[in-house]
Design a protein around this motif. Structure first.
Motif, PDB file in Angstrom:
ATOM      1  N   VAL A 173       0.834  -1.207   0.000  1.00 20.88           N
ATOM      2  CA  VAL A 173       0.000   0.000   0.000  1.00 20.88           C
ATOM      3  C   VAL A 173       0.868   1.257   0.000  1.00 20.88           C
ATOM      4  O   VAL A 173       0.529   2.258  -0.653  1.00 20.88           O
ATOM      5  CB  VAL A 173      -0.947  -0.022   1.208  1.00 20.88           C
ATOM      6  N   PHE A 174       1.985   1.217   0.694  1.00 20.54           N
ATOM      7  CA  PHE A 174       2.888   2.371   0.697  1.00 20.54           C
ATOM      8  C   PHE A 174       3.406   2.654  -0.707  1.00 20.54           C
ATOM      9  O   PHE A 174       3.424   3.815  -1.158  1.00 20.54           O
ATOM     10  CB  PHE A 174       4.047   2.126   1.656  1.00 20.54           C
ATOM     11  N   ASN A 175       3.843   1.609  -1.416  1.00 21.53           N
ATOM     12  CA  ASN A 175       4.343   1.800  -2.779  1.00 21.53           C
ATOM     13  C   ASN A 175       3.246   2.289  -3.714  1.00 21.53           C
ATOM     14  O   ASN A 175       3.479   3.190  -4.537  1.00 21.53           O
ATOM     15  CB  ASN A 175       4.938   0.493  -3.307  1.00 21.53           C
ATOM     16  N   ALA A 176       2.043   1.709  -3.606  1.00 25.68           N
ATOM     17  CA  ALA A 176       0.935   2.146  -4.463  1.00 25.68           C
ATOM     18  C   ALA A 176       0.546   3.589  -4.165  1.00 25.68           C
ATOM     19  O   ALA A 176       0.253   4.372  -5.079  1.00 25.68           O
ATOM     20  CB  ALA A 176      -0.262   1.216  -4.273  1.00 25.68           C
ATOM     21  N   SER A 177       0.549   3.974  -2.889  1.00 23.64           N
ATOM     22  CA  SER A 177       0.227   5.352  -2.525  1.00 23.64           C
ATOM     23  C   SER A 177       1.279   6.313  -3.058  1.00 23.64           C
ATOM     24  O   SER A 177       0.949   7.425  -3.498  1.00 23.64           O
ATOM     25  CB  SER A 177       0.121   5.477  -1.001  1.00 23.64           C
ATOM     26  N   ALA A 178       2.544   5.890  -3.038  1.00 20.13           N
ATOM     27  CA  ALA A 178       3.610   6.737  -3.584  1.00 20.13           C
ATOM     28  C   ALA A 178       3.418   6.952  -5.081  1.00 20.13           C
ATOM     29  O   ALA A 178       3.621   8.060  -5.593  1.00 20.13           O
ATOM     30  CB  ALA A 178       4.971   6.107  -3.304  1.00 20.13           C
ATOM     31  N   LEU A 179       3.017   5.905  -5.805  1.00 16.63           N
ATOM     32  CA  LEU A 179       2.750   6.044  -7.239  1.00 16.63           C
ATOM     33  C   LEU A 179       1.588   7.000  -7.485  1.00 16.63           C
ATOM     34  O   LEU A 179       1.621   7.812  -8.426  1.00 16.63           O
ATOM     35  CB  LEU A 179       2.447   4.670  -7.844  1.00 16.63           C
ATOM     36  N   ALA A 180       0.551   6.905  -6.662  1.00 11.80           N
ATOM     37  CA  ALA A 180      -0.591   7.814  -6.812  1.00 11.80           C
ATOM     38  C   ALA A 180      -0.182   9.255  -6.541  1.00 11.80           C
ATOM     39  O   ALA A 180      -0.593  10.180  -7.250  1.00 11.80           O
ATOM     40  CB  ALA A 180      -1.712   7.390  -5.868  1.00 11.80           C
ATOM     41  N   MET A 181       0.633   9.481  -5.512  1.00 12.87           N
ATOM     42  CA  MET A 181       1.086  10.834  -5.195  1.00 12.87           C
ATOM     43  C   MET A 181       1.948  11.398  -6.314  1.00 12.87           C
ATOM     44  O   MET A 181       1.842  12.579  -6.667  1.00 12.87           O
ATOM     45  CB  MET A 181       1.884  10.808  -3.887  1.00 12.87           C
ATOM     46  N   MET A 182       2.795  10.564  -6.895  1.00 16.76           N
ATOM     47  CA  MET A 182       3.634  11.016  -8.003  1.00 16.76           C
ATOM     48  C   MET A 182       2.788  11.377  -9.217  1.00 16.76           C
ATOM     49  O   MET A 182       3.088  12.326  -9.944  1.00 16.76           O
ATOM     50  CB  MET A 182       4.653   9.937  -8.350  1.00 16.76           C
ATOM     51  N   ALA A 183       1.712  10.609  -9.437  1.00 18.41           N
ATOM     52  CA  ALA A 183       0.821  10.920 -10.553  1.00 18.41           C
ATOM     53  C   ALA A 183       0.054  12.214 -10.302  1.00 18.41           C
ATOM     54  O   ALA A 183      -0.165  13.010 -11.228  1.00 18.41           O
ATOM     55  CB  ALA A 183      -0.148   9.764 -10.783  1.00 18.41           C
ATOM     56  N   ILE A 184      -0.342  12.455  -9.059  1.00 13.73           N
ATOM     57  CA  ILE A 184      -1.093  13.677  -8.732  1.00 13.73           C
ATOM     58  C   ILE A 184      -0.241  14.916  -8.950  1.00 13.73           C
ATOM     59  O   ILE A 184      -0.668  15.892  -9.577  1.00 13.73           O
ATOM     60  CB  ILE A 184      -1.602  13.612  -7.280  1.00 13.73           C
ATOM     61  N   PHE A 185       0.975  14.876  -8.441  1.00 10.20           N
ATOM     62  CA  PHE A 185       1.836  16.052  -8.538  1.00 10.20           C
ATOM     63  C   PHE A 185       2.705  16.055  -9.792  1.00 10.20           C
ATOM     64  O   PHE A 185       3.573  16.912  -9.949  1.00 10.20           O
ATOM     65  CB  PHE A 185       2.723  16.155  -7.288  1.00 10.20           C
ATOM     66  N   SER A 186       2.500  15.036 -10.658  1.00  8.67           N
ATOM     67  CA  SER A 186       3.140  14.991 -11.982  1.00  8.67           C
ATOM     68  C   SER A 186       4.652  15.112 -11.907  1.00  8.67           C
ATOM     69  O   SER A 186       5.274  15.979 -12.538  1.00  8.67           O
ATOM     70  CB  SER A 186       2.582  16.101 -12.872  1.00  8.67           C
TER      71      SER A 186
END
Length: 320
Positions: free
Chosen positions: A221-234
């Protein structure tokens, strides 16, 4: 349902009188008996003693580095590994003593490889040390059937991937850049491990350790959340990380709510959802006035809603 949950359900519905609760706690073994404490203390001392011996060996070599010859160091480390393996062969298999012996051999193998690499300069990249350590120790990991040893093995693989990306760049193909290739690689490794654990934990009793699966879930979940955050802030990434996070959260909520109820897993998913949603709103409202006040209220509202929902589920799970 665990013994504690059954007892809690009976007490909540007044099936057990108040003056009998203490006796019920001891009878159901929710409270450890007098005979359970010596076994627990023996296991605790065994672990502490094994770790102390292994660490003592490493510190002994470091403290006497200048006074010990190269051959003496190699013979000393190799002898301890052989002694640990012989102890495993002589002890009854699948017991704590034999598993600790093989775990000690696995840790000493890492010390031997570190000294070997330093002596002969076998590689300039640190990732090779941890990857080769995990690879050479894999037969022992498989033989031991011991979840702490498997966790140590996965930690080495995670560390190897991190150091590999620092040294050589992206590992994955398909146009995934260096910035998020590491997170994707770690997510694939940890998510695959969690999936294998879910599929095989009922087949192998030694693998059915709740803490092990939850540790893998935290990493996933930590890795998936990091990917989502990177996608949000581009951060030079695509939107696939956000889509992956949405799919993973949807599946996790369904699986750990309807298929295999687990309150910890659902709480973990709620935490990830709160973090990602707040980050998304922070990105949308970055130019708005009083953005911090809005984010504060949003965080409080989402946390309150998640808490109320989890408390409701806790009652449902205890009654199931």
């Amino acid at each position: 349902m665990s013994q504690r949950q059954v007892l809690s359900h009976l007490v909540e519905h007044q099936k057990i009188a108040d003056h009998d609760i203490d006796q019920a706690l001891h009878t159901s073994k929710v409270y450890p008996s007098a005979h359970a404490w010596p076994a627990f203390i023996i296991q605790l001392l065994l672990w502490f003693g094994s770790l102390a011996v292994v660490c003592g060996v490493i510190f002994f070599i470091a403290a006497n580095w200048q006074d010990m010859g190269r051959v003496v160091k190699f013979v000393f480390l190799q002898s301890l590994i052989v002694i640990s393996v012989i102890a495993y062969l002589r002890l009854e298999k699948k017991t704590l003593f034999s598993q600790v012996a093989l775990t000690s051999a696995f840790i000493l193998l890492g010390a031997l490889m570190a000294y070997f690499g330093q002596t002969y300069q076998t590689g300039a990249d640190p990732w090779q040390l941890f990857f080769n350590w995990a690879l050479l120790g894999l037969p022992w990991v498989i033989i031991a059937c011991f979840t702490p040893l498997w966790l140590l093995f996965l930690v080495l693989l995670n560390l190897s991937l991190s150091l590999y990306h620092d040294a050589l760049g992206a590992l994955l193909p398909f146009g995934i850049g260096r910035e998020n290739s590491l997170i994707w690689s770690l997510w694939l490794l940890n998510n695959s491990s969690l999936l294998v654990w879910e599929l095989r934990r009922h087949v192998h009793p030694w693998l059915n350790q709740t803490w092990f699966g939850r540790t893998l879930a935290v990493a996933t979940v930590f890795n998936a959340s990091a990917l989502a955050m990177m996608a949000i802030f581009s951060f030079n990434t695509s939107s696939f990380g956000g889509l992956l996070w949405i799919a993973l959260m949807a599946f996790a909520f369904w699986f750990y709510w309807k298929r295999r109820p687990d309150l910890f897993m659902l709480a973990l998913c709620c935490l990830s959802t709160i973090v990602v949603v707040v980050a998304w709103f922070a990105h949308l409202l970055e130019n708005a006035l009083d953005v911090y006040s809005l984010l504060f209220l949003l965080t409080i509202g989402l946390t309150t809603a998640a808490t109320m929902w989890l408390k409701k589920l806790m009652k449902e799970f205890s009654h199931a």
